[in-house]
Design a protein around this motif. Sequence first.
Motif, PDB file in Angstrom:
ATOM      1  N   ASN A   1       8.731   4.807  14.635  1.00  0.00           N
ATOM      2  CA  ASN A   1       9.915   5.207  14.385  1.00  0.00           C
ATOM      3  C   ASN A   1      10.584   5.393  12.899  1.00  0.00           C
ATOM      4  O   ASN A   1      11.170   6.263  12.359  1.00  0.00           O
ATOM      5  N   ALA A   2      10.165   4.232  12.426  1.00  0.00           N
ATOM      6  CA  ALA A   2      10.886   3.875  11.041  1.00  0.00           C
ATOM      7  C   ALA A   2      10.269   4.927  10.076  1.00  0.00           C
ATOM      8  O   ALA A   2      10.859   5.511   9.104  1.00  0.00           O
ATOM      9  N   LEU A   3       9.011   5.153  10.178  1.00  0.00           N
ATOM     10  CA  LEU A   3       7.953   6.169   9.129  1.00  0.00           C
ATOM     11  C   LEU A   3       8.729   7.658   9.416  1.00  0.00           C
ATOM     12  O   LEU A   3       8.493   8.178   8.447  1.00  0.00           O
ATOM     13  N   GLN A   4       9.676   7.820  10.293  1.00  0.00           N
ATOM     14  CA  GLN A   4      10.253   9.180  10.693  1.00  0.00           C
ATOM     15  C   GLN A   4      11.660   8.722  10.378  1.00  0.00           C
ATOM     16  O   GLN A   4      12.470   9.638  10.498  1.00  0.00           O
ATOM     17  N   PHE A   5      11.979   7.865   9.960  1.00  0.00           N
ATOM     18  CA  PHE A   5      13.309   7.498   9.344  1.00  0.00           C
ATOM     19  C   PHE A   5      14.225   7.222  10.670  1.00  0.00           C
ATOM     20  O   PHE A   5      15.566   7.725  10.490  1.00  0.00           O
ATOM     21  N   ASN A   6      13.686   7.086  11.822  1.00  0.00           N
ATOM     22  CA  ASN A   6      14.332   6.807  13.068  1.00  0.00           C
ATOM     23  C   ASN A   6      14.693   5.354  13.242  1.00  0.00           C
ATOM     24  O   ASN A   6      13.661   4.843  13.560  1.00  0.00           O
ATOM     25  N   LEU A   7      15.724   4.868  12.715  1.00  0.00           N
ATOM     26  CA  LEU A   7      15.818   3.346  12.490  1.00  0.00           C
ATOM     27  C   LEU A   7      16.406   2.698  13.688  1.00  0.00           C
ATOM     28  O   LEU A   7      16.589   1.519  13.644  1.00  0.00           O
ATOM     29  N   GLY A   8      16.539   3.323  14.768  1.00  0.00           N
ATOM     30  CA  GLY A   8      17.322   2.724  15.880  1.00  0.00           C
ATOM     31  C   GLY A   8      18.747   2.897  16.114  1.00  0.00           C
ATOM     32  O   GLY A   8      19.290   3.497  15.372  1.00  0.00           O
ATOM     33  N   TYR A   9      19.184   2.002  17.049  1.00  0.00           N
ATOM     34  CA  TYR A   9      20.381   1.985  17.440  1.00  0.00           C
ATOM     35  C   TYR A   9      21.100   0.470  17.136  1.00  0.00           C
ATOM     36  O   TYR A   9      20.463  -0.126  17.508  1.00  0.00           O
ATOM     37  N   SER A  10      22.228   0.673  16.615  1.00  0.00           N
ATOM     38  CA  SER A  10      22.826  -0.739  16.206  1.00  0.00           C
ATOM     39  C   SER A  10      23.618  -1.282  17.669  1.00  0.00           C
ATOM     40  O   SER A  10      24.383  -0.404  18.347  1.00  0.00           O
ATOM     41  N   PHE A  11      23.287  -2.482  18.042  1.00  0.00           N
ATOM     42  CA  PHE A  11      23.938  -3.048  19.339  1.00  0.00           C
ATOM     43  C   PHE A  11      25.329  -3.540  19.098  1.00  0.00           C
ATOM     44  O   PHE A  11      26.355  -3.206  19.910  1.00  0.00           O
ATOM     45  N   ALA A  12      25.806  -4.017  17.952  1.00  0.00           N
ATOM     46  CA  ALA A  12      27.251  -4.387  17.549  1.00  0.00           C
ATOM     47  C   ALA A  12      27.995  -3.169  17.261  1.00  0.00           C
ATOM     48  O   ALA A  12      29.278  -3.121  17.713  1.00  0.00           O
ATOM     49  N   TYR A  13      27.561  -2.223  16.517  1.00  0.00           N
ATOM     50  CA  TYR A  13      28.165  -1.025  16.167  1.00  0.00           C
ATOM     51  C   TYR A  13      28.226   0.147  17.138  1.00  0.00           C
ATOM     52  O   TYR A  13      29.063   1.100  16.892  1.00  0.00           O
ATOM     53  N   HIS A  14      27.302   0.212  17.972  1.00  0.00           N
ATOM     54  CA  HIS A  14      26.980   1.317  18.851  1.00  0.00           C
ATOM     55  C   HIS A  14      26.995   2.559  18.362  1.00  0.00           C
ATOM     56  O   HIS A  14      27.682   3.580  18.517  1.00  0.00           O
ATOM     57  N   LYS A  15      26.358   2.760  17.159  1.00  0.00           N
ATOM     58  CA  LYS A  15      25.913   3.773  16.309  1.00  0.00           C
ATOM     59  C   LYS A  15      24.514   3.796  15.701  1.00  0.00           C
ATOM     60  O   LYS A  15      23.904   2.734  15.760  1.00  0.00           O
ATOM     61  N   PRO A  16      24.041   4.854  15.601  1.00  0.00           N
ATOM     62  CA  PRO A  16      22.726   5.015  14.976  1.00  0.00           C
ATOM     63  C   PRO A  16      22.480   4.111  13.434  1.00  0.00           C
ATOM     64  O   PRO A  16      23.412   4.155  12.641  1.00  0.00           O
ATOM     65  N   VAL A  17      21.629   3.501  13.448  1.00  0.00           N
ATOM     66  CA  VAL A  17      21.331   2.669  12.233  1.00  0.00           C
ATOM     67  C   VAL A  17      21.464   3.316  10.860  1.00  0.00           C
ATOM     68  O   VAL A  17      22.060   3.017   9.962  1.00  0.00           O
ATOM     69  N   THR A  18      20.811   4.668  10.732  1.00  0.00           N
ATOM     70  CA  THR A  18      20.682   5.425   9.908  1.00  0.00           C
ATOM     71  C   THR A  18      22.299   5.931   9.336  1.00  0.00           C
ATOM     72  O   THR A  18      22.348   5.925   8.255  1.00  0.00           O
ATOM     73  N   GLU A  19      22.977   6.047  10.293  1.00  0.00           N
ATOM     74  CA  GLU A  19      24.408   6.489  10.074  1.00  0.00           C
ATOM     75  C   GLU A  19      24.887   5.640   9.513  1.00  0.00           C
ATOM     76  O   GLU A  19      25.986   5.518   8.382  1.00  0.00           O
ATOM     77  N   LEU A  20      24.868   4.404   9.953  1.00  0.00           N
ATOM     78  CA  LEU A  20      25.623   3.152   9.310  1.00  0.00           C
ATOM     79  C   LEU A  20      25.047   2.770   7.894  1.00  0.00           C
ATOM     80  O   LEU A  20      25.871   2.480   7.016  1.00  0.00           O
ATOM     81  N   ILE A  21      23.706   2.605   8.039  1.00  0.00           N
ATOM     82  CA  ILE A  21      23.314   2.598   6.372  1.00  0.00           C
ATOM     83  C   ILE A  21      23.856   3.525   5.577  1.00  0.00           C
ATOM     84  O   ILE A  21      24.195   3.227   4.278  1.00  0.00           O
ATOM     85  N   GLY A  22      23.628   4.807   5.955  1.00  0.00           N
ATOM     86  CA  GLY A  22      24.425   5.869   5.129  1.00  0.00           C
ATOM     87  C   GLY A  22      25.474   5.644   4.564  1.00  0.00           C
ATOM     88  O   GLY A  22      26.011   5.969   3.370  1.00  0.00           O
ATOM     89  N   GLU A  23      26.587   5.335   5.391  1.00  0.00           N
ATOM     90  CA  GLU A  23      28.059   5.200   5.139  1.00  0.00           C
ATOM     91  C   GLU A  23      28.129   4.015   4.122  1.00  0.00           C
ATOM     92  O   GLU A  23      28.855   4.104   2.978  1.00  0.00           O
TER      93      GLU A  23
END
Length: 329
Positions: free
Chosen positions: A72-94
């Motif tokens: 999934n990471a090779l496709q830049f699908n980094l999963g879902y954040s347990f604590a923030y309840h948001k996609p990891v890519t979205e959190l990192i992007g912010e």
Amino acid sequence: MLLFLLKRLLQMIPIIIGMTFVSFLVIKLAPGDFFTQLEMNPAISKETIEELRKSYGLDQNLLLQYFHWLINALQFNLGYSFAYHKPVTELIGERLINTLQLTVSSFILSWLIAVPLGIIAGVYNGKLLDRIITLFSLFGISLPNFFLAFILMYVASKTGLFPIGGVVSENYEELSLIGKIADRLWHMAIPLTVLIVGSIAGLLRLVRSTIIEELNKDYVKVAIAKGLPYRTVVMKHAFRNAMNPFLTLIGFDIAGLLSGAALIEIITAWPGMGRLMFDAVMSQDLFLVMGSLYIGGIMLVVGNLIADILLALNDPRIREKEVEGKVVR
């Protein structure tokens, strides 16, 4: 040059895989996980927690978990954040924008200030100007970044000259373009000052010592004896030959754009990747930690690749030896 780049790109693959696997292993070996904290909540049943673990694939073998994450990471699908309840890519992007805004500004300003000062100190070696510049660099090296950050935060809290925390003011959207730029710089003042002082100190000393070494070599003395202007000798000959260690350092600086400001971000309440990573580790947010490490690893290999390219462009002997399979560095 093409063969040189191809070899470097192929070397990036095992580095990324090895780094992420070791990181994943270390995180998984830590006692408990994010859902362990939920077991303390009597309102959540054990069956619900087990279903949550199963839905995220945390009930599988460690190697299978890593393999699925890597695909999934090779496709830049980094999963879902347990604590923030948001996609990891979205959190990192912010947060990535805020961190790069701070670190890139620090990187550019540090080099623009340190390189000329280092050259001046090297040219005027032993004279008053050199001593003043050297004293400044010793001050920057002796004063820890985190301590300087605490001092500036204390001064800001007492005087109100600079804001503490945040990226922009509440009325940011109402400001003009120049006002928005000024507002961002105002909020960046403390963390940016801390990063610049720390970066300049080490870089300035490196530039100074390298220039002094080059100016004492025979080819410089011959060039001066032939009547070449001293400024031309320094800039076109000595400085270019002294650039190799600087170019290598650029690669490390680029690699550290995400991690280099982590502690300063936490102290100064700057909402960047450093703070996000700290919160992720403390809450054992697996996918957020791995996503941050993955992006940081990519920055590491890209930074080193850029340094290698700059070295090869500055010194053709490096890429020729690399293609021939000889040890260069």
